[in-house]
Every structure is written in C-alpha cells, then in structure tokens.
Design a protein around this motif. Structure first.
Motif, PDB file in Angstrom:
ATOM      1  N   GLY A   1       2.512  10.664  -0.247  1.00 54.24           N
ATOM      2  CA  GLY A   1       3.065  10.887   1.089  1.00 54.24           C
ATOM      3  C   GLY A   1       2.112  10.567   2.216  1.00 54.24           C
ATOM      4  O   GLY A   1       2.533  10.147   3.290  1.00 54.24           O
ATOM      5  N   VAL A   2       0.796  10.736   1.994  1.00 51.27           N
ATOM      6  CA  VAL A   2      -0.212  10.434   3.006  1.00 51.27           C
ATOM      7  C   VAL A   2      -0.968   9.186   2.576  1.00 51.27           C
ATOM      8  O   VAL A   2      -1.397   9.074   1.424  1.00 51.27           O
ATOM      9  CB  VAL A   2      -1.188  11.612   3.198  1.00 51.27           C
ATOM     10  CG1 VAL A   2      -2.288  11.234   4.179  1.00 51.27           C
ATOM     11  CG2 VAL A   2      -0.430  12.836   3.690  1.00 51.27           C
ATOM     12  N   VAL A   3      -1.114   8.236   3.502  1.00 51.50           N
ATOM     13  CA  VAL A   3      -1.779   6.969   3.195  1.00 51.50           C
ATOM     14  C   VAL A   3      -3.143   6.944   3.868  1.00 51.50           C
ATOM     15  O   VAL A   3      -3.237   6.757   5.084  1.00 51.50           O
ATOM     16  CB  VAL A   3      -0.937   5.774   3.688  1.00 51.50           C
ATOM     17  CG1 VAL A   3      -1.601   4.462   3.283  1.00 51.50           C
ATOM     18  CG2 VAL A   3       0.480   5.858   3.152  1.00 51.50           C
TER      19      VAL A   3
ATOM     20  N   ARG B   1       8.806   7.708   2.795  1.00 51.96           N
ATOM     21  CA  ARG B   1       8.247   8.556   3.853  1.00 51.96           C
ATOM     22  C   ARG B   1       6.738   8.600   3.676  1.00 51.96           C
ATOM     23  O   ARG B   1       6.231   9.180   2.718  1.00 51.96           O
ATOM     24  CB  ARG B   1       8.831   9.961   3.780  1.00 51.96           C
ATOM     25  CG  ARG B   1      10.287  10.040   4.222  1.00 51.96           C
ATOM     26  CD  ARG B   1      10.710  11.488   4.361  1.00 51.96           C
ATOM     27  NE  ARG B   1      12.073  11.608   4.849  1.00 51.96           N
ATOM     28  CZ  ARG B   1      12.662  12.778   5.136  1.00 51.96           C
ATOM     29  NH1 ARG B   1      11.995  13.912   4.963  1.00 51.96           N
ATOM     30  NH2 ARG B   1      13.899  12.806   5.583  1.00 51.96           N
ATOM     31  N   ARG B   2       6.041   7.989   4.612  1.00 56.51           N
ATOM     32  CA  ARG B   2       4.588   7.923   4.526  1.00 56.51           C
ATOM     33  C   ARG B   2       3.976   8.211   5.887  1.00 56.51           C
ATOM     34  O   ARG B   2       4.564   7.919   6.932  1.00 56.51           O
ATOM     35  CB  ARG B   2       4.134   6.535   4.052  1.00 56.51           C
ATOM     36  CG  ARG B   2       4.658   6.144   2.672  1.00 56.51           C
ATOM     37  CD  ARG B   2       4.040   6.970   1.573  1.00 56.51           C
ATOM     38  NE  ARG B   2       4.409   6.486   0.255  1.00 56.51           N
ATOM     39  CZ  ARG B   2       5.440   6.944  -0.449  1.00 56.51           C
ATOM     40  NH1 ARG B   2       6.233   7.879   0.053  1.00 56.51           N
ATOM     41  NH2 ARG B   2       5.685   6.460  -1.661  1.00 56.51           N
ATOM     42  N   ARG B   3       2.760   8.751   5.855  1.00 54.60           N
ATOM     43  CA  ARG B   3       2.023   9.033   7.085  1.00 54.60           C
ATOM     44  C   ARG B   3       0.610   8.494   6.951  1.00 54.60           C
ATOM     45  O   ARG B   3      -0.045   8.690   5.932  1.00 54.60           O
ATOM     46  CB  ARG B   3       1.993  10.544   7.341  1.00 54.60           C
ATOM     47  CG  ARG B   3       1.271  10.956   8.622  1.00 54.60           C
ATOM     48  CD  ARG B   3       1.502  12.429   8.906  1.00 54.60           C
ATOM     49  NE  ARG B   3       0.971  13.278   7.861  1.00 54.60           N
ATOM     50  CZ  ARG B   3      -0.289  13.745   7.823  1.00 54.60           C
ATOM     51  NH1 ARG B   3      -1.144  13.387   8.778  1.00 54.60           N
ATOM     52  NH2 ARG B   3      -0.689  14.516   6.845  1.00 54.60           N
ATOM     53  N   ALA B   4       0.147   7.780   7.990  1.00 58.91           N
ATOM     54  CA  ALA B   4      -1.197   7.206   7.973  1.00 58.91           C
ATOM     55  C   ALA B   4      -2.235   8.275   8.258  1.00 58.91           C
ATOM     56  O   ALA B   4      -2.033   9.165   9.094  1.00 58.91           O
ATOM     57  CB  ALA B   4      -1.302   6.092   9.005  1.00 58.91           C
ATOM     58  N   LEU B   5      -3.343   8.204   7.556  1.00 59.82           N
ATOM     59  CA  LEU B   5      -4.448   9.126   7.770  1.00 59.82           C
ATOM     60  C   LEU B   5      -5.718   8.309   7.974  1.00 59.82           C
ATOM     61  O   LEU B   5      -6.176   7.608   7.060  1.00 59.82           O
ATOM     62  CB  LEU B   5      -4.616  10.051   6.560  1.00 59.82           C
ATOM     63  CG  LEU B   5      -5.828  10.995   6.606  1.00 59.82           C
ATOM     64  CD1 LEU B   5      -5.684  11.994   7.756  1.00 59.82           C
ATOM     65  CD2 LEU B   5      -5.989  11.718   5.269  1.00 59.82           C
ATOM     66  N   ALA B   6      -6.276   8.370   9.188  1.00 61.49           N
ATOM     67  CA  ALA B   6      -7.541   7.685   9.466  1.00 61.49           C
ATOM     68  C   ALA B   6      -8.681   8.499   8.873  1.00 61.49           C
ATOM     69  O   ALA B   6      -8.831   9.689   9.162  1.00 61.49           O
ATOM     70  CB  ALA B   6      -7.720   7.519  10.971  1.00 61.49           C
TER      71      ALA B   6
ATOM     72  N   ILE C   1       0.839  -1.201   0.000  1.00 62.18           N
ATOM     73  CA  ILE C   1       0.000   0.000   0.000  1.00 62.18           C
ATOM     74  C   ILE C   1       0.874   1.251   0.000  1.00 62.18           C
ATOM     75  O   ILE C   1       0.625   2.207  -0.741  1.00 62.18           O
ATOM     76  CB  ILE C   1      -0.951  -0.008   1.202  1.00 62.18           C
ATOM     77  CG1 ILE C   1      -1.980  -1.134   1.067  1.00 62.18           C
ATOM     78  CG2 ILE C   1      -1.657   1.340   1.348  1.00 62.18           C
ATOM     79  CD1 ILE C   1      -2.835  -1.338   2.294  1.00 62.18           C
ATOM     80  N   LEU C   2       1.913   1.232   0.826  1.00 64.01           N
ATOM     81  CA  LEU C   2       2.799   2.390   0.907  1.00 64.01           C
ATOM     82  C   LEU C   2       3.504   2.652  -0.418  1.00 64.01           C
ATOM     83  O   LEU C   2       3.690   3.801  -0.824  1.00 64.01           O
ATOM     84  CB  LEU C   2       3.835   2.191   2.014  1.00 64.01           C
ATOM     85  CG  LEU C   2       3.490   2.764   3.393  1.00 64.01           C
ATOM     86  CD1 LEU C   2       2.197   2.155   3.927  1.00 64.01           C
ATOM     87  CD2 LEU C   2       4.615   2.515   4.387  1.00 64.01           C
ATOM     88  N   ARG C   3       3.895   1.593  -1.099  1.00 67.20           N
ATOM     89  CA  ARG C   3       4.616   1.748  -2.361  1.00 67.20           C
ATOM     90  C   ARG C   3       3.743   2.425  -3.412  1.00 67.20           C
ATOM     91  O   ARG C   3       4.244   3.177  -4.255  1.00 67.20           O
ATOM     92  CB  ARG C   3       5.059   0.371  -2.864  1.00 67.20           C
ATOM     93  CG  ARG C   3       5.829   0.393  -4.178  1.00 67.20           C
ATOM     94  CD  ARG C   3       6.419  -0.962  -4.490  1.00 67.20           C
ATOM     95  NE  ARG C   3       5.402  -1.995  -4.609  1.00 67.20           N
ATOM     96  CZ  ARG C   3       4.744  -2.262  -5.745  1.00 67.20           C
ATOM     97  NH1 ARG C   3       5.003  -1.572  -6.833  1.00 67.20           N
ATOM     98  NH2 ARG C   3       3.846  -3.228  -5.784  1.00 67.20           N
ATOM     99  N   LEU C   4       2.441   2.169  -3.356  1.00 69.35           N
ATOM    100  CA  LEU C   4       1.529   2.707  -4.357  1.00 69.35           C
ATOM    101  C   LEU C   4       0.886   4.027  -3.944  1.00 69.35           C
ATOM    102  O   LEU C   4       0.124   4.612  -4.716  1.00 69.35           O
ATOM    103  CB  LEU C   4       0.429   1.680  -4.656  1.00 69.35           C
ATOM    104  CG  LEU C   4       0.902   0.330  -5.222  1.00 69.35           C
ATOM    105  CD1 LEU C   4      -0.266  -0.629  -5.321  1.00 69.35           C
ATOM    106  CD2 LEU C   4       1.576   0.519  -6.576  1.00 69.35           C
ATOM    107  N   SER C   5       1.192   4.497  -2.738  1.00 79.78           N
ATOM    108  CA  SER C   5       0.533   5.686  -2.206  1.00 79.78           C
ATOM    109  C   SER C   5       1.458   6.901  -2.237  1.00 79.78           C
ATOM    110  O   SER C   5       2.679   6.767  -2.248  1.00 79.78           O
ATOM    111  CB  SER C   5       0.080   5.446  -0.760  1.00 79.78           C
ATOM    112  OG  SER C   5      -0.812   4.365  -0.686  1.00 79.78           O
TER     113      SER C   5
END
Length: 339
Positions: A175-177, A256-261, A169-173
């Motif tokens: 900066g914000v996931v 560099r990724r950040r999760a977003l609920a 998921i991170l690879r395809l997203s």
C-alpha cells in the motif's frame, strides 16, 4: 541539396519514433542514424526512410551521412552513464561533432534535444553535461548553421519509461510505495529572466509533457526560421507532485498506493543500491537530478503555437485496465522494446 531530407541522430528511441512518424507523414525523407539498427525495427515500415547503423562519435561518418540534408536533429541522450558510454561522450562530445559535421556537409539547420533543468552548474552529472552540451551549440554555432534547442520536462506517452515504470513499481509494492527521491527541491526564483535566489520547496514537482507535443515542437521549428537561435522549454499544462502522480497511476491500474519519500540518507542509499543493478532503474545521479523541480518557467509549446496535451487525456489509453494485454505491453517495455 534536397530540401526535404532530414537526418535524425537517436531516431530509434522513444521520442525519435514519434518524430520520425510525424515527419514521414509530412513528406520528409529521413535518415535515421543509430549505433544499433536492430533497435529501429519499427521505423523500417515508414516510407522514404533510411535506417543507418554508424559510429556516432566519428565526425567523418557523420559528415558523409549529413551530406545533402536540409536539417539534422540530435535526440541522443542517456539517463545513466556507464564506463563504455559516459554522459560527456553523448551529451557534450557528440553535439560538438554533429555541429562540426553540419558545417562541413553544408547543412543549414540543427535542432538539439537538451533537458529541462540542464545547467553546467547543476547538481547531477546528467544535468551538468546536458547543460554544457546545450550551451556549446547555442553559444557559438558554425557560420551558416542555424540552431534551435529544446528543453523538455519528463516525457510521457505510450511505452514511456516514466509512467509505465511507475505503474510497474506500484504493481510490485504494498500500500505504501517508498521512493528514493528527495523530500524537497531547490527552486530558483526569478524576476523576469534575472535570478533572485534559491529556496528549498517541499516535495518533488513535475510538469510532464506529451511525447507527441515534443515531436510537434521539433516539426514546427523545422518550418519556422524565426525559431533559430532560441531555446524552448517544453511542458504539459499542469504541475503535479510525485504523490499525486502515484495516486493517479494507481487509480488507473486499480491499485491504492501512497508515495513515501524516504529520509535523505536512506533515499541516497537506496538510489546507490538500485544503481548497482544491471540496466539500473534509478541511480544516485537520478536522485541528484530530482532535487531540481521539473517545471517550466515559460512553456515553449505555447510560444510555438501548440496547445499542451493533458496527461489525463492520454495516460488512460495505455495505463488503464489490467489483464493479459497490459501485462504483455509491460513485459515488452521491460525488455527494452520501447527504447
């Protein structure tokens, strides 16, 4: 009866592969029952192992395959149900038939895979049926059959469907996931073993457990009669928020990724849309399961004399780096080779 023969239901899956390797190394003779023998190719190299394709819902066939076994281990479970394979058939009906077959075949030991958070009154069909299945095998096992149940947290390890899927998921997203998960979880409060209420806690909390530790717990219980009649929660040594795991996996992959609920309504809509895909990566039922913290009250690994393995000690070996080999491994997992 051969005291070293163990039959594993669902042994061609992720946990089953690790458990079969461990038990084979300890000298057990193994019978691995599966609905599709092509899924157990990796098992064929193990000594003294029979890979048997059978109808797992046929009690007579189960009885025949259990004959002469010292123990039966049921690892069968599904994350999402279909019309042809509903939760109840796998999580409730199969354990009931397996226990009845143990009695008829004279098998003295039954080890059961449940799930952390399993509860007949839980928020999702997955947790409800897992809870009902565990409750029935622990409440009234047939005379002469000693039962032990395990409730693992989300499981990580090479070719898992947790951290590897997150890495994909991170690879395809960007900066914000955006993740279709709840912003808060229902946390049951206890004093000793007595429930004292439910509160809403912010963020998704998980305590992932290493697949090798889960396999070790099953193997330890086989050798210890004092584990009969008990249920063990299995967790790693540390609790994480989902945002922490997203950031950690991102660092291992050089991203560099950040999760977003997402807001509740949007998260449920996204879960519904993902659940409509073939081989769904997520569903509304998964969303509902995520409202319950995936955290142990008491870590059964320690009660079994096992030291929980840190995620940081294992994950870099199969998530770290990028390149052709990592891409190949990821493609292999997506094709279902690790299932």
């Amino acid at each position: 009866m051969d005291a070293k023969t163990v039959c594993i239901i669902g042994g061609s899956g992720f946990v089953g592969l690790h458990l079969a390797n461990r038990l084979a190394a300890q000298g057990y003779r193994l019978r691995v029952l599966t609905r599709r023998s092509d899924r157990g190719r990796e098992l064929r190299v193990l000594p003294h192992l029979q890979l048997i394709e059978t109808d797992l819902q046929d009690e007579r066939q189960l009885t025949r395959h259990f004959s002469g076994c010292h123990a039966v281990i049921n690892l069968a479970g599904i994350a999402n149900e279909t019309r042809s394979e509903p939760f109840r058939a796998v999580h409730v009906d199969l354990p009931r038939r397996a226990l009845a077959a143990c009695r008829r075949a004279g098998v003295p030991r039954y080890l059961h895979m449940s799930a952390l958070g399993a509860d007949p009154e839980g928020p999702s069909r997955y947790l409800q049926t897992k809870g009902e299945g565990e409750q029935q095998v622990m409440a009234a096992p047939p005379a002469g059959v000693a039962v032990t149940s395990f409730r693992p947290a989300v499981i990580f390890g090479p070719e898992d469907r947790f951290l590897n899927r997150l890495a994909g998921i991170l690879r395809l997203s960007p900066g914000v996931v955006p993740l279709p998960l709840p912003r808060a979880q229902s946390q049951r409060l206890y004093v000793g073993d007595r429930e004292r209420g439910v509160v809403r806690a912010p963020g998704v909390r998980l305590q992932p457990v290493y697949v090798g530790d889960v396999a070790a717990a099953f193997a330890r219980a086989l050798e210890d009669p004092d584990t009969a009649g008990r249920s063990y929660e299995l967790c790693g040594p540390r609790v994480y928020t989902l945002a922490e795991l997203v950031a950690y996996v991102g660092r291992l992959r050089g991203l560099r990724r950040r999760a977003l609920a997402l807001p509740g309504w949007l998260a449920r809509a996204a879960a519904w849309a993902l659940g409509r895909l073939p081989g769904p990566p997520f569903s509304v039922d998964n969303y509902r399961s995520g409202t319950v913290p995936n955290v142990c009250r008491r870590n059964g690994l320690e009660a079994l004399g096992l030291e929980p393995t840190a995620l940081e000690a294992v994950a870099p070996a199969y998530l770290g780096g990028a390149g052709p080999q990592a891409d190949y491994a990821e493609a292999r997992r997506e094709a279902g080779r690790g299932a």
